[in-house]
Every structure is written in C-alpha cells, then in structure tokens.
Design a protein around this motif. Structure first.
Motif, short mmCIF file in Angstrom:
data_model
loop_
_atom_site.label_atom_id
_atom_site.label_comp_id
_atom_site.label_asym_id
_atom_site.label_seq_id
_atom_site.Cartn_x
_atom_site.Cartn_y
_atom_site.Cartn_z
N ALA A 1 0.83 -1.20 0.00
CA ALA A 1 0.00 0.00 0.00
C ALA A 1 0.86 1.25 0.00
CB ALA A 1 -0.93 -0.01 1.22
N VAL A 2 1.99 1.19 0.71
CA VAL A 2 2.90 2.34 0.76
C VAL A 2 3.52 2.57 -0.62
CG1 VAL A 2 5.03 3.20 1.76
CG2 VAL A 2 3.37 2.03 3.20
N ALA A 3 3.88 1.48 -1.30
CA ALA A 3 4.46 1.59 -2.63
C ALA A 3 3.44 2.15 -3.61
CB ALA A 3 4.97 0.24 -3.11
N ALA A 4 2.19 1.72 -3.50
CA ALA A 4 1.14 2.21 -4.38
C ALA A 4 0.88 3.69 -4.13
CB ALA A 4 -0.14 1.40 -4.17
N ALA A 5 0.89 4.09 -2.86
CA ALA A 5 0.70 5.50 -2.53
C ALA A 5 1.86 6.34 -3.05
CB ALA A 5 0.56 5.67 -1.03
N ALA A 6 3.07 5.83 -2.94
CA ALA A 6 4.24 6.55 -3.44
C ALA A 6 4.17 6.67 -4.96
CB ALA A 6 5.51 5.84 -3.02
#
Length: 89
Positions: free
Chosen positions: A2-7
């Motif tokens: 989720a963090v990678a997608a948000a980034a």
C-alpha cells in the motif's frame, strides 16, 4: 504494498503537475509571441532582428550541442514573421 502504491500515485501526480506547469509556460510563451521568442522589442530595427536571430540560431541549431530542431523551427518561424511587415500586422 500500500505504501508503494501511494508513493507511485504521488509520483504520477507530481509528473502530471509538471506537465501542467509546462503547458501553462508554453501558453504564456505563445501569448508573448514572436517578439518574446527572439528577445526583441516591439519597435525593433532590422539590425536588431538580424542580430537576435543569428545569436539564437547559433545557440539552438540542431547540429550544435544542446541544439533542438523544435526550438530552431520556432525561432525561424518567429524571424520569418517579424521580417515580413505584412505578417507583423
């Protein structure tokens, strides 16, 4: 994940903003027109026009390092229009 997608989404937003700012800058350049492209005042002399065109063409020619076909075409179009009194009006 989720963090990678948000980034990734944030990076896409930044890229889109960059494109939007570039589009605004291009529109502003078109609004200023040929005088701005060549860096000549509205009441330029033929000698000033020739000097400005030669300096820019030496700097922007595609055969030179850092030159660009698109930039040279824009400068040439500006020169052609400003050199023709009928086109200037």
């Amino acid at each position: 994940a989720a963090v990678a997608a948000a980034a990734a989404a944030e990076e896409e937003r930044r890229i889109a903003l960059g494109r939007a700012e570039a589009a605004v800058a291009d529109a502003a350049a078109d609004a200023r027109g040929h005088y701005w492209r060549l860096g000549v005042p509205v009441d330029f002399s033929a000698q000033e026009l020739k000097r400005a065109y030669r300096q820019l063409s030496l700097r922007l020619h595609p055969d030179r390092a850092g030159g660009s076909t698109e930039a040279m075409a824009a400068v040439a179009a500006a020169h052609d229009c400003l050199a023709d009194a009928a086109c200037r009006r």
